[in-house]
Design a protein around this motif. Structure first.
Motif, PDB file in Angstrom:
ATOM      1  N   ASP A  17      -6.982  57.556  15.524  1.00  0.00           N
ATOM      2  CA  ASP A  17      -8.119  58.191  14.870  1.00  0.00           C
ATOM      3  C   ASP A  17      -9.199  58.536  15.892  1.00  0.00           C
ATOM      4  OD1 ASP A  17      -6.642  57.694  12.694  1.00  0.00           O
ATOM      5  OD2 ASP A  17      -8.000  56.275  11.741  1.00  0.00           O
ATOM      6  N   GLU A  18      -9.523  57.578  16.754  1.00  0.00           N
ATOM      7  CA  GLU A  18     -10.468  57.799  17.852  1.00  0.00           C
ATOM      8  C   GLU A  18      -9.928  57.105  19.094  1.00  0.00           C
ATOM      9  OE1 GLU A  18     -12.568  58.081  14.054  1.00  0.00           O
ATOM     10  OE2 GLU A  18     -11.829  56.248  14.997  1.00  0.00           O
ATOM     11  N   ASP A 391     -14.246  46.934   7.307  1.00  0.00           N
ATOM     12  CA  ASP A 391     -13.367  47.059   6.141  1.00  0.00           C
ATOM     13  C   ASP A 391     -11.920  46.685   6.429  1.00  0.00           C
ATOM     14  OD1 ASP A 391     -12.595  49.133   7.740  1.00  0.00           O
ATOM     15  OD2 ASP A 391     -13.298  50.719   6.417  1.00  0.00           O
ATOM     16  N   GLU A 392     -11.629  46.285   7.677  1.00  0.00           N
ATOM     17  CA  GLU A 392     -10.275  45.893   8.081  1.00  0.00           C
ATOM     18  C   GLU A 392      -9.260  47.006   7.836  1.00  0.00           C
ATOM     19  OE1 GLU A 392      -9.539  42.197   6.071  1.00  0.00           O
ATOM     20  OE2 GLU A 392     -10.417  41.047   7.710  1.00  0.00           O
ATOM     21  N   LYS A 393      -9.721  48.252   7.839  1.00  0.00           N
ATOM     22  CA  LYS A 393      -8.820  49.384   7.663  1.00  0.00           C
ATOM     23  C   LYS A 393      -8.483  50.072   8.988  1.00  0.00           C
ATOM     24  CE  LYS A 393      -9.842  52.119   4.171  1.00  0.00           C
ATOM     25  NZ  LYS A 393     -10.644  52.875   3.169  1.00  0.00           N
ATOM     26  N   HIS A 394      -9.080  49.580  10.065  1.00  0.00           N
ATOM     27  CA  HIS A 394      -8.767  50.091  11.402  1.00  0.00           C
ATOM     28  C   HIS A 394      -8.567  48.908  12.341  1.00  0.00           C
ATOM     29  CE1 HIS A 394     -10.656  53.679   9.623  1.00  0.00           C
ATOM     30  NE2 HIS A 394      -9.930  54.372  10.478  1.00  0.00           N
ATOM     31  N   ILE A 395      -7.847  49.173  13.414  1.00  0.00           N
ATOM     32  CA  ILE A 395      -7.618  48.147  14.422  1.00  0.00           C
ATOM     33  C   ILE A 395      -7.893  48.753  15.792  1.00  0.00           C
ATOM     34  CG2 ILE A 395      -5.134  48.655  14.636  1.00  0.00           C
ATOM     35  CD1 ILE A 395      -4.729  45.625  15.051  1.00  0.00           C
ATOM     36  N   TYR A 396      -8.508  47.960  16.667  1.00  0.00           N
ATOM     37  CA  TYR A 396      -8.823  48.395  18.032  1.00  0.00           C
ATOM     38  C   TYR A 396      -7.784  47.790  18.972  1.00  0.00           C
ATOM     39  CZ  TYR A 396     -13.408  49.811  16.209  1.00  0.00           C
ATOM     40  OH  TYR A 396     -14.415  50.406  15.517  1.00  0.00           O
ATOM     41  N   LEU A 397      -7.206  48.640  19.812  1.00  0.00           N
ATOM     42  CA  LEU A 397      -6.251  48.159  20.799  1.00  0.00           C
ATOM     43  C   LEU A 397      -6.480  48.880  22.122  1.00  0.00           C
ATOM     44  CD1 LEU A 397      -2.805  49.841  20.383  1.00  0.00           C
ATOM     45  CD2 LEU A 397      -4.542  50.173  18.630  1.00  0.00           C
ATOM     46  N   VAL A 398      -5.962  48.286  23.193  1.00  0.00           N
ATOM     47  CA  VAL A 398      -6.199  48.785  24.555  1.00  0.00           C
ATOM     48  C   VAL A 398      -4.862  48.964  25.260  1.00  0.00           C
ATOM     49  CG1 VAL A 398      -7.038  48.086  26.832  1.00  0.00           C
ATOM     50  CG2 VAL A 398      -8.522  47.861  24.828  1.00  0.00           C
ATOM     51  N   ARG A 405      -8.824  53.406  18.454  1.00  0.00           N
ATOM     52  CA  ARG A 405      -9.152  52.922  17.105  1.00  0.00           C
ATOM     53  C   ARG A 405      -8.147  53.564  16.164  1.00  0.00           C
ATOM     54  NH1 ARG A 405     -12.917  54.694  12.827  1.00  0.00           N
ATOM     55  NH2 ARG A 405     -13.637  52.846  11.646  1.00  0.00           N
ATOM     56  N   MET A 406      -7.312  52.709  15.544  1.00  0.00           N
ATOM     57  CA  MET A 406      -6.147  53.199  14.806  1.00  0.00           C
ATOM     58  C   MET A 406      -6.211  52.714  13.373  1.00  0.00           C
ATOM     59  SD  MET A 406      -3.269  54.803  15.628  1.00  0.00           S
ATOM     60  CE  MET A 406      -2.172  55.446  14.387  1.00  0.00           C
ATOM     61  N   THR A 407      -5.895  53.581  12.411  1.00  0.00           N
ATOM     62  CA  THR A 407      -5.835  53.160  11.022  1.00  0.00           C
ATOM     63  C   THR A 407      -4.676  52.190  10.828  1.00  0.00           C
ATOM     64  OG1 THR A 407      -5.691  53.916   8.749  1.00  0.00           O
ATOM     65  CG2 THR A 407      -4.399  55.118  10.345  1.00  0.00           C
TER      66      THR A 407
END
Length: 1496
Positions: A17-18, A391-398, A405-407
């Motif tokens: 998403d971003e 809202d726990e509808k996205h997750i951040y990963l590296v 930033r992923m749904t």
């Protein structure tokens, strides 16, 4: 019926998403509702939730290097705590809303100072008063400091886990670990125990810290919240975490705790040792709550500070096993979890850049994995992933330097209620009002239909058929496996295929979402009845088709097909009575896959699949091998825990092999099995899907039209390429490739002008563009000329200018005289843009009288013949007459050879396996039973005297040494140089002049590297009598070299000899270390050289190529060697001196030795026994084989020699059938024929063309005459011979190495100590912070510049001859020697060169010895200036009459004369005095009057 088994494939992969990409890799990050904080390389970033950078802060630079190890948001305090490694560590408190504002900073060490060591810090609350928790919040900090010099200098303690203050008001001030009872912390009982922290958190009154004990597995430290720091830490207990049941995976990689679960459920990713295992990591779920019995025990590896003196009675803490292992995959790197209803949802990061989602029900059954994201590159996902707290509808990963930033769910992809349910994603449901698949919070005021809570179901609707008690009616029970919120109005309707209502009456009132229908048995015909069930949920209707059948019709012989039909029709199959019957209310539904037991065929077995690794595009023509494959109907491919099932047809088959097309898929492992009639699948083989190949470059970018140019494609994963395509030419090309390089030969094309061709690599059915290759017309050579140069002929070939940029390595040139071709060694390619022609210059060596009529140029597939200036008409006519004959001949020969090759190939293949097994077994036997009998008795060592050692070192090419060495008679008389040379000598001793002279010459483009080396050596000779002055000048020039702006990379200093001072340094080391070389190193060096020669001669040596079976160099390995036998000869001599040859001499030889080799071994054995050489030289002796009173003269070639075409095989002892113990007599050779000046075959310039020994020429011949010589040989089978040779000479090698970097009587040679101290001073002067630079300078100065020269050129030290083969072996040893000084870690694999692999296990030990040696040199007390000057003066005096300084001065004058103007300009620029300028002019005048220097 909605099956979900294809869902992971259907969903595919989403884009983030971003995302944001940073300049350096991301090392840490934190996510809050208000902002995201990221540490990347040398900066700290504050970002919005959609990853827009709002603020940034520098945290590191070149002068203040730092790594941020700790990043902890303290929201209740509105601060951000960061800690790093700068100096001895520091911590900062930043404003959470503006990280550019520093609230507090303190130099304190909390995190580990080594950037590669792990640390852990998180916030906890202690005490029971929840109202005051704001003041009772502490940092739980865990860090293991290695016992390094830095730790000692920084005064660190051995604290492992401590509680540190977060506020000034707490006891002991902020960041202190002091408690009410002083400093309190947990430490390791063993000082050097390696600890790796992974994760930690607090849940209610308990605190959990997860870590790895290297070699001892994963550990949980469990603490209970106390009133004080001491109470909390002292309560710790240890728990061992064991994973997993199928194989040991001891290392914890990442962890996550489930929110809201009771008891506490915690998940960890555990890794095993084999990283190539497709299931080397596993995701395991543990119950870790103390309330569930996980209270822990006293831990034997850790102790609270006050109790460390007490011994523990517990050898090992409590071990707990996982509640469930829910997922296995190759190299998982991270995990995060969230609770959705009764489901646990896990997000898994992988080493190949994937984000995978797996949901688990109450019974710990996982749904099918869903790939949410897949990176284009195989970049590992960071061990930390964080869900969006909003809202726990996205997750951040590296991934590396990229944050995403992923749904967490891709509900929008599913267009129907069935697809939405089949996704098996608890986050997604069907919103009836919107008619789309959504998150629950996006569906307000409407029915939301999703998968059922807490259980995994294969189908959305299932049914069962049973008889009513009267047996006259049939009842159908339908179950809808759904979760519906809010509960809707629910009903079912049953209609036949003709639109009629089926039910006579409904059954009893079933539970919610279940319904039943009773109908007359008369309505169910033998052929079955198709029924549609319409399920109504408010206004949403779901239709399911059922095929109802009469269970009693399934009768007959029990087969897999009959059984399967029975069960899929809702009936009950009895596996005991082998019959089909109606279900009852108490019956248990069985499964169709159980019916496979009725199959009666030979089970197929799968042995291998080739290839095992493919790109996710798939693979054409994959080959499966096994047995019993003739009945296989198709191949079933199972991906992601058998969730994706695909079946592919067989393309071709045999009893033991199948060929199939493997379709594309997602990255990761998949398994395949063989399907037989009836549907059962047998066997298993794994295939790994990898990222597809990528191209980053194409070199060269041009080719000539005739093709054959070697083109290299660089990129990633190139081993997965199937072929190369030239677009427009319809050509598919094969290639040789590795993972990073792919080489192929450019094909021929017909072009008259320039043409660009697109190059693509083909992978399965996909193509990837790699760039363009430009075809140019073939190069045009217009003529040549020949010029004699000494004993050689220089050939200059003229070529028209083109755009091909042909390199010397691509050309092979031959000069032709009649039928003889002479190799012309290419010297240079001279290009010109003005004249329009280029020149190729090559030399034919040792053929001064050859009359070159024609030049042949081999260029790729093209052979160009260039003729000299003569009439070509006869040649053209001859060509036209001969061409038809050649064509007919070629066709005939081709057909004959093709037939013979077909016959021979079958026989050779049958023998190949047997031959290879024999060779491998013999190699193993040699390694185990042969022992080294290399002798150290070599007699007197033939050292060269100093002046010859120096001349070979100063002038390695040996071309300019004449006149520089004094003859013996010159040493006994007093000599003096004439006036001009004396004046130049005095001028050179002016330091300003000499440094200006050197800098002026080096600034000229015409002053080549060869000139620099010559001038350096001439100056060494001229100033040899004043070594203190030479040393002073050398050090000044070195400082100037270090200060040059062009030397921006200090690690490259002194690596090559590209300046006068670098060659001066080499010469200076040679002078100063000659004594150490002669007294200490010389003997082990000579013993090593002798041992190598002995070992080489123990096995076959090809007399023509000099390749040997026993060698250290793969390039010199005689892998074509045939079997051989050792013979003992009784040798007598015709001419002997007193005490020599009275009894026969025992000489060991091989039956495959040539006559010349036997003679060499006899002479070596004679010298070894009697201490002096035989009176006759090798060229002047012959040998006779005495048999039954007669003698047979043994010759290299005679009338009995075997001849193959134009090539003659050299005679061996086997040829003459000489047995073991035979008598051989050495006689004086008869005088050669008058017309022959040749005393040895090797005098023949065409020796290597006319003769062969052990390596067969490329000539087809009758195998039956000598089948042993025609066995197929594989080079790889003989590679252990390299190791065998290495082991044989290993003690000599180690003795030499340790003599070089050892210290005799704890004393370091004067020169080494002085120069290393000089480098230390320069390193400090330059203020270089990297200690590696200093190590590299010392390595480039001593081992690389001096010792390598000696190791590779023992002829510089001893009166001996170095053969090319010996040079190859010494190069391998020299490489191992230099690897010992390298700071880089070697990354070796099966593709690494053998010279690296030979010493791979020894190199780490050598590196430690080298570091100790460098430290010992540094710790040795420095010599005083007067002591070192006295040493240099003594060295000068030792050799004061050995060099002709006047001859050197004369050569220096020639350079001075050539560059006089620039020398004068340099003197002017450097502010030289008028007196110095006058001295220079005086020297020039004196030399003008006297044309050369001479002795009075």
């Amino acid at each position: 019926m909605y099956a979900f088994i294809f869902i992971a494939f259907l969903i595919g992969h989403s884009r983030p998403d971003e995302n944001n990409t940073f300049d350096g890799n991301i090392s840490n990050f934190a996510v809050l509702k208000r902002a995201v904080y990221v540490v990347a390389n040398d900066k700290l970033y504050q970002m919005s939730r959609n990853l827009t950078v709002e603020r940034r802060k520098d945290v590191s630079n070149a002068t203040n290097p730092n790594v941020v190890k700790i990043l902890v948001p303290f929201e209740n305090n509105n601060t951000l705590i960061t800690c790093g490694t700068h100096v001895c560590g520091y911590c900062q408190v930043l404003d959470l809303d503006d990280i550019s504002k520093t609230i507090y900073e303190e130099p304190i060490n909390i995190a580990s100072l080594d950037p590669n060591d792990s640390s852990i810090v998180f916030l906890i609350n202690i005490g029971q008063d929840e109202q005051n928790w704001a003041s009772n919040t502490y940092l739980l900090a865990g860090a293991k400091q290695r016992p390094t010099e830095l730790q000692k200098n920084c005064g660190m303690d051995d604290c492992l886990v401590a509680l540190r203050n977060t506020k000034h008001l707490q006891d002991g001030y902020i960041f202190s670990k002091v408690g009410s009872q002083g400093e309190v912390f947990i430490k390791t009982r063993i000082d050097h125990l390696e600890v790796e922290f992974v994760d930690g958190f607090q849940r209610d009154e308990y605190i959990y810290v997860f870590l790895n004990l290297i070699t001892r597995g994963a550990r949980l430290l469990l603490m209970k919240r106390g009133e004080t720091k001491a109470d909390t830490l002292e309560s710790f207990r240890g728990v061992t975490l064991e994973c997993c049941g199928d194989k040991l995976r001891p290392t914890l990689v990442s962890s996550a705790v489930a929110t809201g679960s009771s008891p506490i459920l915690w998940a960890g990713v555990f890794r095993g040792g084999n990283r190539r295992d497709s299931e080397n990591t596993a995701l395991a779920i543990f119950t870790i709550a103390a309330s569930a019995g996980v209270s822990g025990e006293e831990d034997p590896e850790f102790c609270f500070l006050r109790s460390c003196s007490a011994k523990t009675n517990n050898p090992k803490p409590l071990a707990i096993k996982p509640k469930s292992v829910v997922y296995k995959y190759q190299s998982m790197t991270s995990v995060a979890t969230v609770t959705v209803g009764s489901w646990l949802v896990f997000f898994i990061g992988t080493a190949d850049g994937q984000l995978i989602k797996v949901s688990v029900d109450k019974a710990m059954n996982p749904t099918c994995p869903i790939v949410l994201y897949e990176s284009d590159k195989d970049r590992p996902v960071h061990s930390k992933m964080i869900l969006d707290p909003v809202d726990e509808k996205h997750i951040y990963l590296v991934l590396g330097n990229q944050m995403i930033r992923m749904t967490v769910a891709q509900c929008w992809r599913h267009g129907t209620v069935g697809d939405c349910w089949s996704a098996q994603d608890p986050s997604c449901g069907w919103c009836a009002a919107e008619s789309k698949c959504t998150f629950h919070d996006e569906c307000s005021g409407s029915t939301w239909i999703s998968i059922p809570d807490g259980s995994v179901q294969e189908r959305m609707v299932s049914f069962r058929v049973e008889h009513t008690p009267s047996n006259e009616e049939i009842k159908v029970n339908v179950m809808a496996h759904l979760s519906v919120r809010p509960p809707p109005a629910f009903s079912c309707a049953f209609t036949t295929e003709h639109g009629e209502s089926l039910c006579v009456r409904p059954g009893y009132t079933p539970p919610f979402l279940n319904c039943s229908c009773i109908f007359s048995g008369d309505k169910l015909p033998e052929g079955g009845l198709r029924v549609t069930v319409t399920i109504s949920l408010d206004n949403e209707k779901l239709d399911e088709s059922l095929n109802l059948k009469n269970c009693s019709v399934f009768a007959g012989n029990a087969t897999a097909s009959l059984c399967s039909e029975c069960i899929t029709s809702g009936c009950l199959w009895s596996f005991t009575q082998h019959t089909c019957s109606w279900m009852s209310s108490t019956s248990h539904q069985n499964h169709a896959q159980d019916c496979q037991d009725y199959l009666n065929i030979l089970e197929p077995e799968i042995y291998t699949i080739n290839p095992k690794e493919i790109s996710f595009y798939g693979k054409n023509n994959a080959k499966i091998t096994g047995k019993n494959l003739e009945h296989v109907t198709k191949i079933r491919i199972r991906i992601n825990m058998d969730c994706i099932l695909r079946e592919v047809p067989i393309q071709s088959r045999s009893n033991d092999s199948l060929t199939v097309h493997i379709p594309g898929g997602s990255k990761g492992a998949m398994t395949l099995c063989a399907v037989v009639p009836g549907g059962k699948c047998y066997g298993s083989a794994k295939v790994i899907y990898k990222s597809p190949p990528s191209c980053t470059g194409l070199l060269p970018k041009t080719s000539w039209a005739s093709g054959g140019r070697l083109v290299t494609i660089s990129g990633q994963n190139l081993e997965l390429v199937d072929s190369i395509e030239h677009v427009g030419l319809n050509q598919m090309l094969g290639a040789n490739f590795s993972s990073l390089r792919l080489h192929y030969s450019a094909p021929r094309t017909e072009v008259k002008t320039e043409r660009d061709v697109t190059v693509r690599i083909k992978v399965a059915n996909e193509t990837i563009r790699c760039g363009s290759l430009t075809y140019q017309p073939d190069p045009e050579f217009t003529g040549f000329s020949v010029t004699p140069t000494g004993d050689n002929l220089r050939v200059t070939i003229v070529k028209k200018v083109d755009k091909l940029n042909i390199a010397k390595e691509e050309l092979n040139v031959y000069g032709v005289e009649g039928d003889v071709e002479y190799k012309c060694e290419l010297v240079d390619i001279e290009t010109s843009t003005v004249s329009g022609v280029d020149s190729l210059v090559c030399e034919i060596r040792n053929q001064p009288n050859a009359k070159i009529e024609l030049v042949k140029i081999h260029l790729g597939n093209h052979i160009i013949e260039v003729e000299g200036p003569h009439n070509l008409s006869y040649l053209v006519l001859l060509i036209f007459l001969v061409i038809p004959l050649i064509i007919v001949g070629v066709v005939c020969i081709y057909r004959v050879k093709q037939r013979k090759m077909s016959e021979q190939m079958n026989e050779r293949l049958e023998l190949l396996e047997c031959d290879i097994r024999t060779e491998i077994r013999q190699g193993f036997v040699d390694m185990q039973i042969q022992r080294s009998d290399l002798t150290e008795s070599v007699g007197a060592i033939p050292f060269l005297d100093y002046k010859h050692f120096a001349s070979r070192t100063f002038f390695p090419d040996g071309t300019v040494t004449s006149g520089f060495l004094k003859d013996l008679d010159q040493n006994s008389v007093s000599v003096s140089a004439d006036q001009s040379c004396q004046a130049l000598s005095r001028l050179l001793r002016d330091q300003l002049f000499l440094t200006s002279f050197v800098h002026a010459l080096e600034g000229q483009k015409t002053f080549k590297i060869k000139d620099k080396c010559n001038v350096a050596s001439l100056l060494t000779l001229a100033l040899h009598g004043d070594l203190p002055y030479l040393t002073e000048v050398m050090e000044e020039l070195l400082q100037a070299l270090m200060d040059q702006s062009s030397n921006a990379q200090p690690k490259l200093m002194l690596r090559r000899t590209e300046s006068i001072v670098e060659k001066l340094l080499t010469n200076w080391m040679s002078i100063c270390l000659y004594g150490f070389l002669r007294e200490s190193v010389g003997q082990p060096l000579f013993l090593l050289v002798s041992a190598l020669n002995q070992q080489i001669s123990k096995g076959p040596v090809d007399s023509v190529t000099e390749k040997a079976l026993y060698t250290l160099s793969e390039d010199w390995l005689l892998w074509q060697a045939q079997d051989f036998t050792t013979l003992k000869l009784q040798v007598s001599f015709e001419v002997v001196s007193m005490g020599e040859g009275s009894t026969p001499l025992d000489v060991s030889v091989l039956d495959c030795d040539t006559v010349e080799q036997v003679k060499e071994k006899i002479l070596v054995a004679f010298k070894s026994k009697f201490g002096n050489p035989y009176s006759g030289e090798l060229r002047n002796i012959d040998i006779e084989y005495e048999k039954a009173g007669s003698s047979v003269l043994l010759q290299e070639v005679d009338a009995s020699s075997q001849v193959l075409g134009d090539v003659t095989m050299l005679n061996t002892l086997r040829h003459y059938k000489v047995p073991d113990g035979a008598s051989i007599k050495v006689i004086t050779k008869k005088a050669p024929a008058r017309l022959s000046t040749q005393t040895s075959l090797k005098d023949d310039t065409n020796y290597s063309i006319k003769y062969f020994h052990l390596i067969d020429p490329d000539i087809d011949r009758n195998q039956g005459k000598n089948p042993a010589r025609k066995k197929l040989k594989l080079k790889e089978v003989y590679l252990p011979k390299l190791l065998f040779t290495k082991v044989a000479v290993h003690s000599f090698t180690e003795n030499l190495f340790r003599t070089i970097w050892g210290t005799s009587n704890n004393r370091v040679p004067f020169a080494i100590k002085h120069f290393f101290d000089f480098l230390d001073a320069q390193w400090e002067r330059k203020k270089i912070s990297d200690p590696d630079v200093l190590h590299i300078w010392k390595t480039n100065s001593l081992p690389l510049r001096f010792w390598i020269n000696i190791l590779k050129n023992p002829q510089f030290v001893f009166d001996m001859e170095k053969t090319p083969h010996l040079d190859g072996c010494l190069s391998v040893i020299a490489q191992a020697f230099m690897d010992s000084f390298s700071l880089a870690e070697q990354q070796l694999d099966k593709h690494a060169p053998t010279n690296k692999l030979l010493y791979a296990k020894d190199t780490p030990q050598y590196k430690q010895e080298v570091k100790a040696y460098y430290k010992q040199v540094k710790d040795t007390p420095a010599h005083s200036t007067s002591e070192f000057k006295a040493f240099l003066q003594e060295e000068s005096k030792k050799h004061e009459n050995e060099f002709n300084e006047a001859a050197a001065l004369q050569e220096i004058y020639k350079y001075l004369q050539q560059y006089l103007k620039v020398v004068q300009e340099k003197l002017e620029l450097n502010g030289a005095s008028s007196e110095l300028k006058e001295k220079l002019q005086e020297v020039m005048d004196l030399f003008t009057r006297q044309k050369s220097c001479s002795w009075d």
